[in-house]
Structure formats: structure tokens, C-alpha cells
Motif scaffolding. Structure first.
Motif, PDB file in Angstrom:
ATOM      1  N   CYS A 252      -3.276 -16.539 -63.051  1.00 62.39           N
ATOM      2  CA  CYS A 252      -4.306 -16.540 -62.999  1.00 62.39           C
ATOM      3  C   CYS A 252      -5.577 -17.591 -64.260  1.00 62.39           C
ATOM      4  CB  CYS A 252      -4.836 -15.179 -63.662  1.00 62.39           C
ATOM      5  SG  CYS A 252      -6.542 -14.834 -64.150  1.00 62.39           S
ATOM      6  N   THR A 253      -6.963 -17.682 -62.930  1.00 67.59           N
ATOM      7  CA  THR A 253      -7.754 -19.226 -63.764  1.00 67.59           C
ATOM      8  C   THR A 253      -8.574 -17.888 -64.165  1.00 67.59           C
ATOM      9  OG1 THR A 253      -8.652 -19.180 -61.993  1.00 67.59           O
ATOM     10  CG2 THR A 253      -6.982 -20.761 -61.838  1.00 67.59           C
ATOM     11  N   ARG A 254      -8.521 -17.404 -64.864  1.00 68.65           N
ATOM     12  CA  ARG A 254     -10.099 -15.963 -64.331  1.00 68.65           C
ATOM     13  C   ARG A 254     -11.367 -16.260 -64.350  1.00 68.65           C
ATOM     14  NH1 ARG A 254      -9.462 -15.939 -70.988  1.00 68.65           N
ATOM     15  NH2 ARG A 254     -11.087 -14.116 -70.823  1.00 68.65           N
ATOM     16  N   CYS A 255     -11.475 -16.520 -62.800  1.00 72.54           N
ATOM     17  CA  CYS A 255     -12.630 -16.325 -61.939  1.00 72.54           C
ATOM     18  C   CYS A 255     -13.450 -15.834 -61.967  1.00 72.54           C
ATOM     19  CB  CYS A 255     -12.263 -17.430 -60.421  1.00 72.54           C
ATOM     20  SG  CYS A 255     -11.414 -15.963 -59.636  1.00 72.54           S
ATOM     21  N   GLY A 256     -12.923 -14.420 -62.101  1.00 74.08           N
ATOM     22  CA  GLY A 256     -13.615 -13.262 -61.668  1.00 74.08           C
ATOM     23  C   GLY A 256     -13.919 -12.872 -60.507  1.00 74.08           C
ATOM     24  N   CYS A 258     -12.049 -11.295 -58.701  1.00 73.64           N
ATOM     25  CA  CYS A 258     -11.490  -9.267 -59.314  1.00 73.64           C
ATOM     26  C   CYS A 258     -12.185  -8.562 -59.594  1.00 73.64           C
ATOM     27  CB  CYS A 258     -10.214  -9.277 -59.572  1.00 73.64           C
ATOM     28  SG  CYS A 258     -10.064 -10.202 -61.003  1.00 73.64           S
ATOM     29  N   CYS A 293      -8.933 -12.225 -54.824  1.00 70.05           N
ATOM     30  CA  CYS A 293      -8.080 -13.135 -55.485  1.00 70.05           C
ATOM     31  C   CYS A 293      -7.867 -14.320 -54.831  1.00 70.05           C
ATOM     32  CB  CYS A 293      -6.981 -12.393 -56.533  1.00 70.05           C
ATOM     33  SG  CYS A 293      -5.775 -13.887 -57.466  1.00 70.05           S
ATOM     34  N   GLU A 295      -6.215 -17.276 -56.050  1.00 68.22           N
ATOM     35  CA  GLU A 295      -4.797 -17.212 -56.936  1.00 68.22           C
ATOM     36  C   GLU A 295      -3.205 -17.314 -56.337  1.00 68.22           C
ATOM     37  OE1 GLU A 295      -5.051 -20.184 -58.264  1.00 68.22           O
ATOM     38  OE2 GLU A 295      -7.228 -20.286 -57.899  1.00 68.22           O
TER      39      GLU A 295
HETATM   40  S1  SF4 Z   1      -9.455 -12.638 -58.660  1.00 63.75           S
HETATM   41 FE1  SF4 Z   1      -7.465 -13.365 -59.691  1.00 63.75          FE
HETATM   42  S2  SF4 Z   1      -7.495 -15.451 -60.600  1.00 63.75           S
HETATM   43 FE2  SF4 Z   1      -9.171 -14.911 -60.001  1.00 63.75          FE
HETATM   44  S3  SF4 Z   1      -9.554 -13.295 -62.579  1.00 63.75           S
HETATM   45 FE3  SF4 Z   1      -8.631 -11.618 -60.779  1.00 63.75          FE
HETATM   46  S4  SF4 Z   1      -6.805 -12.191 -60.833  1.00 63.75           S
HETATM   47 FE4  SF4 Z   1      -6.884 -14.130 -61.482  1.00 63.75          FE
END
Ligand code: SF4
Ligand code: SF4
Lengths: 328, 365
Positions: A252-256, A258, A293, A295
Motif C-alpha cells: 500500500c502506498t497510502r494513496c487514499g 480506497c 486500488c 497497487e
Molecule cells: S487504494 Fe490501495 S494503495 Fe491506495 S491507500 Fe487504499 S489500499 Fe493503499
């Protein structure tokens, strides 16, 4: 590419919104009109297949059965007959573990109606609302309060403490009772019952909640699910469920992304990179986060440990190209 | 002199028979009902071996009156089904297949006495045909029968009595329509359930026409139009006098048409104050039908100069939802919440809207 791999790729690349729309439609017809096709799935369904939709329903919401059973006189409830209650819990559990909270995200007719209302709002171009973190924190308690009342009031009726008119207290305020029968042209639940003070109060409450439901669902995605005691009850049973939502924090890159698509505004879905089992009590397992997501393998849905749908770059791009509009 | 006296006694008893409406009721006696219990009218000895069982004769009533009195006393202290002040059952047992019926006498559905000392058997019919008959028995000093209805559906129970009054046949038929019902079981074939059960052996019978979508939990409510057909030995009969008596004693009499049909509107006769109103207040109605047959009739191989048949059927009805439900209020409240909720959201959003601010940068400064 083996056959299995190509199936996996096809599933991961699926136009998820369209797939979910049709699956929800299928379950809606099954539960709201199933009786017309002589389908009867019993009285222990972990979803709002409203029992007030008498003739047409394809099965019945367990909350109605549970309240009826808890209303039994204590002498009966705490005797051998009480085993019936346990059997009912068992049947509910068997239904539930198959889909976990996927019952909310894919099957629940009340949830589906809210998604339709959201589509209507999108079409009008009106923006949606979100709770602040503070509001989220205290509003999320409401479903547990409702669950507690839903169990205690029927028990109190059985014990002779409360008026019989308080029967099925949650059903009386559930928007499913007023809305779902209307799909079978039954409008009888839209009236106020003046036969006693309690009946009057409960039916006024019920129709007020129905009004709130429409306005709430219009400005807030899955407005009612946040307060739903069925969701709270689900969470108590969710540990051994077969369908699960998992997160691989290292990917996870914590792109947000999701979090932005999540109707339930679940923050930890993006923020938490340590927890593997990422489903929370508010999650409705709609799997929109997995579809959004970018990733590979960061989020996935598994069934009995086998991954059935997971985030991939290719799937993400394909969905984006088709106009992935869930953030609206 | 002796003959005149005998005629007077016979005539008096004959009138007694006519005056006493006997019917089968599902309503148990009120808990404190000693005064409510009445021994059956002593009747003339029947003079045909084939006759249906009769009420007790004078001597047998005398012989059992002590027992009945003892039973009454026991009943008084022995509890029973919960009955409200109006003599109606509080707990609804529609869902149960175990029923109990009592013999009652009199034409007041509310206050008719529960009888003791009535003899005979109840014939039980279902859609599928006859079930084993059940004999009336004395329970707590009252004539009653406990019936087992094995499957969901309607059943008819009949108590019949034949009497010969100097060559005139008098048959009394007390009928009860019993329902082993359910609110929640689906797959009930409404058409099948609505089919009438007719007793081809009954000289006179009232059959309530079921509503087309009646199912197994429909309640008759005040304001409903209820149709009945009068049958005699399985055939519709015209010219029978049919009377409906409401819970509080209102009466309406009609004559059956060429198809044997009569229609009644179930009148509203429940007017409590709001605080005392009960929407599940079960009220009884009583139907009676009378038919005179002036010509010769033969029954069970015996020929009579003429015949008089009377038949009773009791049922129940409830307050109409129109008396306590309001769609106008319901929709009004729902719309009020939607309009004011929508307005509140709109104003809340407007209040939080930050006014547009243009930042100008003066390059020359
Ligand atoms: S969309 Fe995927 S990569 Fe981005 S925060 Fe959520 S889990 Fe992490
Ligand atoms: S966390 Fe994911 S599955 Fe759960 S409600 Fe949010 S978007 Fe749906």
C-alpha cells in the motif's frame, strides 16, 4: 497463461460497478419478488428481506424472527422452547458466514435502494456529504445502541415490563417496513396507527425515519447502513466468515483511493498498513475499495482463504478508462 | 283434563325449544362464571332410535345437576383461558391446531350462557372429508369438546339434534367454522382455502363465503360485506330466514335468494374511549337460519308431516383499520421530514460555503 490465471485476470479486470449493479438487481428481485416465483429462503436471512412484504418476499429478515422469539414469555423463552431461539441463531449464522458483510454490500434490498438514490443524486449533479472525523466517531455508536434496544425491549415485553404494542420495536422504525412492501403495491405501512399511544408513537417514528432515510440517502452514500443494527449483529459473528477483506500493508502506498470511494468513510482502509484483516464493523463489504486500488495485491477479497478478487494495476487502469465515477 | 294438561306441557316445552338458540362457540366462559352456567333446557324424550343424540331428558338433567354444580364450583376457582370483561378471549389462538368449543344457549353473542348437560357428538369436516367425530364432554361443569385440527386450513364442526313434535320434524344444527391458521406460512393456495366445506347430511347449514384472497389469517372487520349461503342437504336453498346478531345485539334479518345467498354489512358497534380502544378487540357475531318445510320429509328412513330446521353459526370480527389508521397523517409526517430535512441540509451546506475570494497579485508592486 493457464486457464485459471486467465479467469483470475478477467475477474480482476471486471467493470466492477456494472457487475455489482446487476448482482444487486438479481438479489433485489430474489428477495423482494421471490414469492412470486415460489421462492422461500426461510426466516433467518442476515439481510433486510422485509417480512412486511408478505406475499412477494423470497425470504425473511432474521431481525423480525429474533424479536418475535425474544418476545416470548420468559417461562417459555427459558425452557426447552428456548432451543428454537438457538436453532434460529444457528441458521442465521450459517447463512451469514457464506457472505459475511457481503450481505450488506451486494444483497440487502434497503442497501440497493440507497445505491439507486445515490445514482439519482449523481445524475442531478448535487454533491454528496461526508461526516467529519468527530461526527463519525460518535455516530458509529448508534447502531450498537439500536441493537441493544432491539434485544432488550422484546425481552422486556416477554418479562411483562413493557407494553405489547412495543412488539418488534426495530421493525417499527425500520425504513424497510415502509418502503419494501411498496414494491409489491402494498402501501399499508405508510399510515399512522392511532389505536394506542405506543402504536402512534412508533408509527410516527417509523415514518419520520423513512423521511430521514430518503433525504439522508440522497446526500450521504449508504446513509442508513451506518446506523443499521443488522450490521452491528453481523460484526459479532464475522470472525469465522468465509468471505474476507484483506490488506497487504507492504504493497500500500497510502494513496487514499480506497477511502475516497468508500461509501462508509472507513479511514483505516487507507491508513492502516499493519492490519491484514481490514474489515471493520462499519464495512459493508461492497469491495469498491478493492476495485479502486491501483497497487497489485494491496487489497483483496478471499473466500475460504482463496483470493477471488484483488487489486491489480491493469484492472485499475481498465476501470479508470471506463470512467470510474465512484468518488462522486 | 289429563290430555289438556299434557298438551299444555308439550306446547310449553316446544316453545322452549324454539326460543333457545343453541350454538357452538370458541369463546371460553369468563373465569368467574358460576352464574353464567345453565343447564340445558329439558326437552321431550325422543321417540326414534335413529335420532341424533339429544339434550338430556328431565330425569337425566336432575341426575347430573349435582355434578354440574360441583363442576361449576371447581371452574370458578380453577382458572381457564384468559377472557376480558366483554367475555372475549384475549389470547388469539388462530395459529393453533388445538381448539375447544363450548355449547352456548341464547341469542346474545356476548352474554349467551355456556351450557352444561348437552349431549351428542360433533361431526368434523375438512376440505379433504370427514374426520373422526368428537363427543361433547363435561369440563368444569360445561359441555365442551376439544378438537385437533391436524393441518393448516378451515374445518367445520357440527352438532345436530333431531326431534319429533307430533309428526313434525325439528332439527337443530349448531355449526362452528374453525381455522388452523398462520400469518406467516407462504405457499397457501388461497383458492383452495376459499372453497366452502359443505355438509351434505345437514338439513340446514350456513356457509360463509370466504374472500377471494382470504388465506389463513384474514380477519373480518367492521364495515366488511359478508356473504353467506344457506344450504339444505348440500343444495342452496331459497326462502330461509337468516338473522345476523352483532356483538352488542344489533340484529338484521334477510331471506335467502334463489341461490341461497344473503349479504350483511358487519356493523361497527365498538365505541370505547381512545385510551380504552383495542385494535385487536375480538367481537362475536351470531348467525341463525330458519327454514320451514311444509311438505312431507323423510329423514333416516322416517317420514314426517312437515319439518322445521334451524341452524346457527358464530364468528368473530374486529375493529376496522379505518377506525384507527390514517394515511394522511403518515404521508404528511413523511413529507414534512423530507421537506424540512432537505431544507436543513441545504441551509447547513450554504452556511459552510466559503465565499469566493479572488487573490490578486500586483506584479508591479
Ligand atoms: S487504494 Fe490501495 S494503495 Fe491506495 S491507500 Fe487504499 S489500499 Fe493503499
Ligand atoms: S472498506 Fe471497502 S468494502 Fe468496506 S465499505 Fe468501504 S469500500 Fe466497501
Amino acid at each position: 497463461m493457464t486457464k485459471l490465471e486467465s479467469i483470475r485476470t478477467a475477474v480482476n479486470n471486471v467493470q466492477f460497478n456494472r457487475f455489482r449493479f446487476w448482482l444487486q438487481m438479481f438479489f433485489f428481485v430474489l428477495l423482494v419478488y421471490g414469492g412470486f416465483f415460489a421462492i422461500e429462503l426461510g426466516k433467518h436471512l442476515p439481510t433486510f428481506a422485509c417480512g412486511y412484504n408478505k406475499e412477494l418476499r423470497g425470504g425473511m429478515c432474521y431481525l423480525m424472527t429474533l424479536q418475535h422469539q425474544l418476545e416470548w414469555p420468559w417461562q417459555k423463552l427459558f425452557s426447552v422452547a428456548g432451543l428454537t431461539v438457538l436453532t434460529s441463531v444457528g441458521i442465521f449464522f450459517l447463512w451469514f458466514i457464506a457472505l459475511n458483510k457481503g450481505w450488506c454490500g451486494f444483497v440487502c434490498p434497503v442497501g440497493t435502494i440507497q445505491d439507486w438514490i445515490t445514482s439519482l443524486r449523481r445524475w442531478t449533479g448535487i454533491r454528496y456529504s461526508r461526516y467529519s472525523w468527530g461526527q463519525f466517531q460518535w455516530l458509529m455508536q448508534i447502531k450498537y445502541v439500536l441493537l441493544a434496544l432491539m434485544l432488550l425491549i422484546p425481552l422486556g415485553i416477554g418479562g411483562g415490563w413493557f407494553n405489547n404494542d412495543l412488539k418488534s420495536p426495530f421493525c417499527m422504525i425500520c425504513p424497510g417496513r415502509t418502503i419494501i412492501p411498496m414494491f409489491g403495491a402494498d402501501f399499508s405501512q405508510l399510515s399512522i396507527d392511532f389505536s394506542s399511544k405506543v402504536n402512534m408513537t412508533m408509527t410516527v417514528l417509523g415514518l419520520s425515519v423513512t423521511g430521514l432515510f430518503f433525504i439522508g440517502a440522497f446526500v450521504k452514500k449508504r446513509f442508513f447502513c451506518f446506523y443499521c443494527p443488522m450490521g452491528a449483529l453481523h460484526y459479532l459473528f464475522s470472525k469465522p466468515a468465509l468471505l474476507r477483506l484483506k490488506k497487504e500493508g507492504s504493497k500500500c502506498t497510502r494513496c487514499g483511493d480506497c477511502f475516497r470511494v468508500c461509501d462508509q468513510e472507513i479511514k483505516i482502509i487507507a491508513d492502516d498498513v499493519t492490519r491484514k484483516e481490514i474489515m471493520t464493523d462499519d464495512c459493508i463489504m461492497c469491495l469498491k475499495c478493492v476495485a479502486a486500488c491501483p497497487e497489485p495485491g494491496a487489497l483483496k477479497a478471499t473466500f475460504a482463504g482463496i483470493p477471488i478478487f484483488e487489486s491489480t494495476e491493469e484492472g485499475f487502469i481498465k476501470r479508470m478508462k471506463k470512467g470510474h465515477t465512484d468518488v462522486k | 283434563m289429563k290430555r289438556t294438561a299434557l298438551f299444555v306441557v308439550g306446547w310449553a316445552l316446544f316453545q322452549g325449544v324454539y326460543a333457545d338458540t343453541l350454538w357452538l362457540s370458541e369463546t371460553p366462559p369468563p373465569k368467574r362464571s358460576a352464574e353464567n352456567v345453565q343447564l340445558a333446557q329439558p326437552l321431550m324424550e325422543h321417540d326414534h332410535a335413529q335420532h341424533q343424540p339429544m339434550l338430556q331428558t328431565v330425569s337425566s338433567v336432575q341426575a347430573t345437576s349435582a355434578t354440574a354444580a360441583a363442576g361449576v364450583k371447581k371452574h370458578k376457582h380453577g382458572g381457564g383461558a384468559e377472557v376480558d370483561a366483554d367475555g372475549e378471549v384475549v389470547a388469539d389462538n388462530t395459529h393453533s391446531g388445538k381448539k375447544q368449543v363450548w355449547m352456548r344457549g341464547g341469542d346474545d353473542p356476548r352474554g349467551a350462557k355456556h351450557l352444561s348437560g348437552v349431549q351428542g357428538t360433533l361431526t368434523l369436516l375438512s376440505q379433504e372429508g370427514a374426520l373422526p367425530s368428537v363427543a361433547l364432554a363435561e369440563d368444569k361443569g360445561l359441555s365442551t369438546a376439544k378438537l385437533d385440527l391436524p393441518d393448516l386450513g378451515f374445518y367445520n364442526a357440527y352438532w345436530m339434534q333431531n326431534m319429533d313434535h307430533g309428526g313434525m320434524l325439528h332439527v337443530q344444527v349448531a355449526k362452528a367454522e374453525l381455522l388452523h391458521g398462520t400469518c406467516c406460512s407462504k405457499g397457501v393456495d388461497d383458492e383452495e382455502v376459499a372453497k366452502p366445506i359443505i355438509n351434505v347430511k345437514a338439513p340446514l347449514e350456513l356457509v360463509r363465503e370466504h374472500y377471494p384472497d382470504e388465506g389463513l389469517f384474514t380477519r373480518i372487520v367492521s364495515g366488511d360485506k359478508v356473504n353467506f349461503t344457506v344450504f339444505s342437504f348440500g343444495l342452496p336453498v331459497a326462502g330461509a330466514k337468516v338473522t345476523m346478531i352483532s356483538h352488542k345485539g344489533w340484529q338484521n334479518t334477510q331471506t335467502s335468494d334463489a341461490d341461497g345467498r344473503v349479504s350483511f354489512i358487519m356493523i361497527r358497534d365498538y365505541y370505547p374511549s381512545w385510551l380504552e380502544f383495542k385494535k385487536r378487540f375480538k367481537q362475536s357475531y351470531l348467525m341463525t337460519a330458519d327454514l320451514q318445510v311444509p311438505s312431507q320429509v323423510t329423514l333416516d328412513g322416517v317420514t314426517y308431516k312437515s319439518a322445521y330446521y334451524n341452524s346457527t353459526l358464530a364468528g368473530s370480527y374486529y375493529p376496522s383499520p379505518h377506525d384507527y389508521r390514517s394515511y394522511a397523517w403518515g404521508l404528511g409526517i413523511g413529507l414534512f421530514v423530507i421537506v424540512f430535512g432537505g431544507l436543513a441540509v441545504y441551509l447547513y451546506r450554504r452556511r459552510r460555503l466559503k465565499p469566493y475570494q479572488e487573490a490578486r497579485i500586483d506584479d508591479k508592486a
